[in-house]
Design a protein around this motif. Structure first.
Motif, PDB file in Angstrom:
ATOM      1  N   LEU A 144     -22.509 -39.773  -9.638  1.00 22.91           N
ATOM      2  CA  LEU A 144     -22.867 -39.022  -8.438  1.00 22.91           C
ATOM      3  C   LEU A 144     -22.066 -37.730  -8.323  1.00 22.91           C
ATOM      4  O   LEU A 144     -22.627 -36.673  -8.006  1.00 22.91           O
ATOM      5  CB  LEU A 144     -22.636 -39.882  -7.194  1.00 22.91           C
ATOM      6  CG  LEU A 144     -23.408 -41.210  -7.137  1.00 22.91           C
ATOM      7  CD1 LEU A 144     -23.016 -41.983  -5.891  1.00 22.91           C
ATOM      8  CD2 LEU A 144     -24.906 -40.976  -7.173  1.00 22.91           C
ATOM      9  N   THR A 145     -20.774 -37.800  -8.560  1.00 22.04           N
ATOM     10  CA  THR A 145     -19.947 -36.607  -8.391  1.00 22.04           C
ATOM     11  C   THR A 145     -20.253 -35.556  -9.451  1.00 22.04           C
ATOM     12  O   THR A 145     -20.190 -34.356  -9.183  1.00 22.04           O
ATOM     13  CB  THR A 145     -18.451 -36.968  -8.445  1.00 22.04           C
ATOM     14  OG1 THR A 145     -18.180 -37.678  -9.663  1.00 22.04           O
ATOM     15  CG2 THR A 145     -18.058 -37.840  -7.267  1.00 22.04           C
TER      16      THR A 145
ATOM     17  N   GLU B 244     -17.757 -41.783   3.853  1.00 23.07           N
ATOM     18  CA  GLU B 244     -18.579 -42.807   4.469  1.00 23.07           C
ATOM     19  C   GLU B 244     -18.839 -42.452   5.926  1.00 23.07           C
ATOM     20  O   GLU B 244     -17.955 -41.930   6.614  1.00 23.07           O
ATOM     21  CB  GLU B 244     -17.903 -44.181   4.391  1.00 23.07           C
ATOM     22  CG  GLU B 244     -17.841 -44.763   2.985  1.00 23.07           C
ATOM     23  CD  GLU B 244     -17.346 -46.192   2.993  1.00 23.07           C
ATOM     24  OE1 GLU B 244     -16.567 -46.543   3.915  1.00 23.07           O
ATOM     25  OE2 GLU B 244     -17.739 -46.958   2.104  1.00 23.07           O
TER      26      GLU B 244
ATOM     27  N   THR C  41     -22.371 -44.528   2.016  1.00 20.31           N
ATOM     28  CA  THR C  41     -21.784 -43.434   1.245  1.00 20.31           C
ATOM     29  C   THR C  41     -22.579 -42.155   1.458  1.00 20.31           C
ATOM     30  O   THR C  41     -23.814 -42.154   1.396  1.00 20.31           O
ATOM     31  CB  THR C  41     -21.779 -43.787  -0.247  1.00 20.31           C
ATOM     32  OG1 THR C  41     -20.974 -44.961  -0.452  1.00 20.31           O
ATOM     33  CG2 THR C  41     -21.222 -42.640  -1.089  1.00 20.31           C
TER      34      THR C  41
ATOM     35  N   ASP D 291     -22.659 -45.579 -10.339  1.00 21.01           N
ATOM     36  CA  ASP D 291     -21.221 -45.439 -10.164  1.00 21.01           C
ATOM     37  C   ASP D 291     -20.873 -44.037  -9.660  1.00 21.01           C
ATOM     38  O   ASP D 291     -21.672 -43.099  -9.714  1.00 21.01           O
ATOM     39  CB  ASP D 291     -20.464 -45.774 -11.438  1.00 21.01           C
ATOM     40  CG  ASP D 291     -20.861 -44.889 -12.614  1.00 21.01           C
ATOM     41  OD1 ASP D 291     -21.315 -43.752 -12.406  1.00 21.01           O
ATOM     42  OD2 ASP D 291     -20.709 -45.336 -13.765  1.00 21.01           O
ATOM     43  N   LEU D 292     -19.663 -43.911  -9.159  1.00 23.37           N
ATOM     44  CA  LEU D 292     -19.238 -42.669  -8.524  1.00 23.37           C
ATOM     45  C   LEU D 292     -19.216 -41.476  -9.477  1.00 23.37           C
ATOM     46  O   LEU D 292     -19.642 -40.381  -9.101  1.00 23.37           O
ATOM     47  CB  LEU D 292     -17.869 -42.872  -7.870  1.00 23.37           C
ATOM     48  CG  LEU D 292     -17.426 -41.808  -6.862  1.00 23.37           C
ATOM     49  CD1 LEU D 292     -18.489 -41.569  -5.805  1.00 23.37           C
ATOM     50  CD2 LEU D 292     -16.121 -42.226  -6.206  1.00 23.37           C
TER      51      LEU D 292
ATOM     52  N   ALA E   2     -13.647 -38.726  -8.590  1.00 21.90           N
ATOM     53  CA  ALA E   2     -12.877 -39.524  -7.640  1.00 21.90           C
ATOM     54  C   ALA E   2     -12.243 -40.718  -8.342  1.00 21.90           C
ATOM     55  O   ALA E   2     -12.788 -41.258  -9.308  1.00 21.90           O
ATOM     56  CB  ALA E   2     -13.782 -39.998  -6.502  1.00 21.90           C
TER      57      ALA E   2
ATOM     58  N   VAL F  23     -16.910 -37.095  -1.108  1.00 16.10           N
ATOM     59  CA  VAL F  23     -17.685 -38.330  -1.045  1.00 16.10           C
ATOM     60  C   VAL F  23     -17.030 -39.180   0.025  1.00 16.10           C
ATOM     61  O   VAL F  23     -15.842 -39.501  -0.059  1.00 16.10           O
ATOM     62  CB  VAL F  23     -17.694 -39.062  -2.391  1.00 16.10           C
ATOM     63  CG1 VAL F  23     -18.473 -40.370  -2.281  1.00 16.10           C
ATOM     64  CG2 VAL F  23     -18.289 -38.179  -3.475  1.00 16.10           C
TER      65      VAL F  23
ATOM     66  N   ARG G 105     -11.443 -43.603  -6.851  1.00 14.51           N
ATOM     67  CA  ARG G 105     -11.896 -44.892  -6.336  1.00 14.51           C
ATOM     68  C   ARG G 105     -13.277 -45.239  -6.899  1.00 14.51           C
ATOM     69  O   ARG G 105     -13.989 -44.389  -7.421  1.00 14.51           O
ATOM     70  CB  ARG G 105     -11.947 -44.879  -4.801  1.00 14.51           C
ATOM     71  CG  ARG G 105     -12.996 -43.943  -4.214  1.00 14.51           C
ATOM     72  CD  ARG G 105     -12.870 -43.900  -2.704  1.00 14.51           C
ATOM     73  NE  ARG G 105     -13.865 -43.024  -2.100  1.00 14.51           N
ATOM     74  CZ  ARG G 105     -15.057 -43.432  -1.696  1.00 14.51           C
ATOM     75  NH1 ARG G 105     -15.410 -44.692  -1.840  1.00 14.51           N
ATOM     76  NH2 ARG G 105     -15.905 -42.580  -1.138  1.00 14.51           N
ATOM     77  N   ALA G 106     -13.647 -46.495  -6.795  1.00 14.43           N
ATOM     78  CA  ALA G 106     -14.938 -46.963  -7.285  1.00 14.43           C
ATOM     79  C   ALA G 106     -15.826 -47.346  -6.108  1.00 14.43           C
ATOM     80  O   ALA G 106     -15.337 -47.711  -5.032  1.00 14.43           O
ATOM     81  CB  ALA G 106     -14.742 -48.158  -8.219  1.00 14.43           C
ATOM     82  N   LEU G 107     -17.114 -47.236  -6.322  1.00 17.97           N
ATOM     83  CA  LEU G 107     -18.064 -47.694  -5.321  1.00 17.97           C
ATOM     84  C   LEU G 107     -18.507 -49.104  -5.663  1.00 17.97           C
ATOM     85  O   LEU G 107     -18.808 -49.409  -6.818  1.00 17.97           O
ATOM     86  CB  LEU G 107     -19.297 -46.785  -5.282  1.00 17.97           C
ATOM     87  CG  LEU G 107     -19.133 -45.367  -4.748  1.00 17.97           C
ATOM     88  CD1 LEU G 107     -20.469 -44.632  -4.812  1.00 17.97           C
ATOM     89  CD2 LEU G 107     -18.617 -45.377  -3.316  1.00 17.97           C
TER      90      LEU G 107
END
Length: 221
Positions: free
Chosen positions: A14-15, A55, A40, A10-11, A23, A53, A25-27
């Motif tokens: 990563l962040t 694209e 991504t 999940d984001l 962030a 993050v 938003r969701a990946l």
């Protein structure tokens, strides 16, 4: 090479690693990411812009390239810094592609058996990449590859350039443009950090995209 991968972390995971703001938003988990799709990345959209993050299109063709110029998905570490096609992006437009693992195929009894390669501790892997604005104005990227090391060499002669944690920040630094300096401060992930196992041949079809693709199977299944 690197022609297919999975990203299901999940984001926030990563962040957090890069100290980026959380962030909103969701990946969407993706288990069969193929070339010619949006992938991504973490990058500076401009030298003076903060990391985001984002694209990019997995297919690299610089805006100045001719219409029939190649659109590679990989670039070798041996030539990326000196090739006229890549060197500008290597100096100024480096980015990271987070993955949970990637796929390679090995000939077994006359058939291609897919394998999933990932970290032994199942942490996300950060792949070195570069990007450039494409002729259509969209960003397009290419993943760097190097000679395969450790267990990865048992599956394929080349592998994506996976970076160790301390190398992520300098790799993304737009002010580091000198090739020799980058070599001193950027290092690949230790070879003994990786493992692999055979997976279903369903991964051969890019439209198949489910969690079971990364699960171990008996070879030939």
């Amino acid at each position: 090479m690197c022609g297919r991968f999975a990203l299901y972390s999940d984001l926030p995971r990563l962040t957090e690693r890069l100290g980026l703001p959380l962030a909103s938003r969701a990946l969407r988990p993706r288990y069969n990411v193929a070339p010619g799709t949006w992938i991504t990345v973490v990058r500076h959209p401009r030298d003076d812009a903060p990391l985001v993050v984002d694209e990019v299109w997995w297919g690299y063709r610089p805006h100045w390239a001719k219409e029939k110029a190649p659109e590679p998905i990989n670039a070798t570490v041996e030539k990326v810094a000196t090739s006229p096609y890549f060197r500008g992006a290597f100096a100024h437009h480096r980015c990271l592609v987070p993955v949970d693992g990637w796929y390679e195929w090995l000939s077994v009894a006359g058939k291609k058996q897919p394998y999933f390669l990932c970290r032994q501790d199942r942490e996300p892997i950060w792949l070195a990449a570069i990007w450039s604005e494409r002729p259509d104005g969209r960003p397009g990227g290419v993943i760097l590859t190097e000679p395969a090391r450790g267990v990865a060499s048992e599956i394929h002669p080349r592998m994506p350039l996976a970076l160790e944690a301390e190398s992520l920040e300098p790799w993304l630094d737009p002010h580091l443009t000198d090739r020799a300096t980058l070599r001193q401060v950027v290092h690949h992930l230790p070879a003994d950090a990786l493992t692999y196992w055979p997976v279903s041949t369903r991964v051969n079809t890019p439209t198949h995209d489910e969690a079971s693709l990364v699960e171990p199977v008996a070879p030939g299944a």
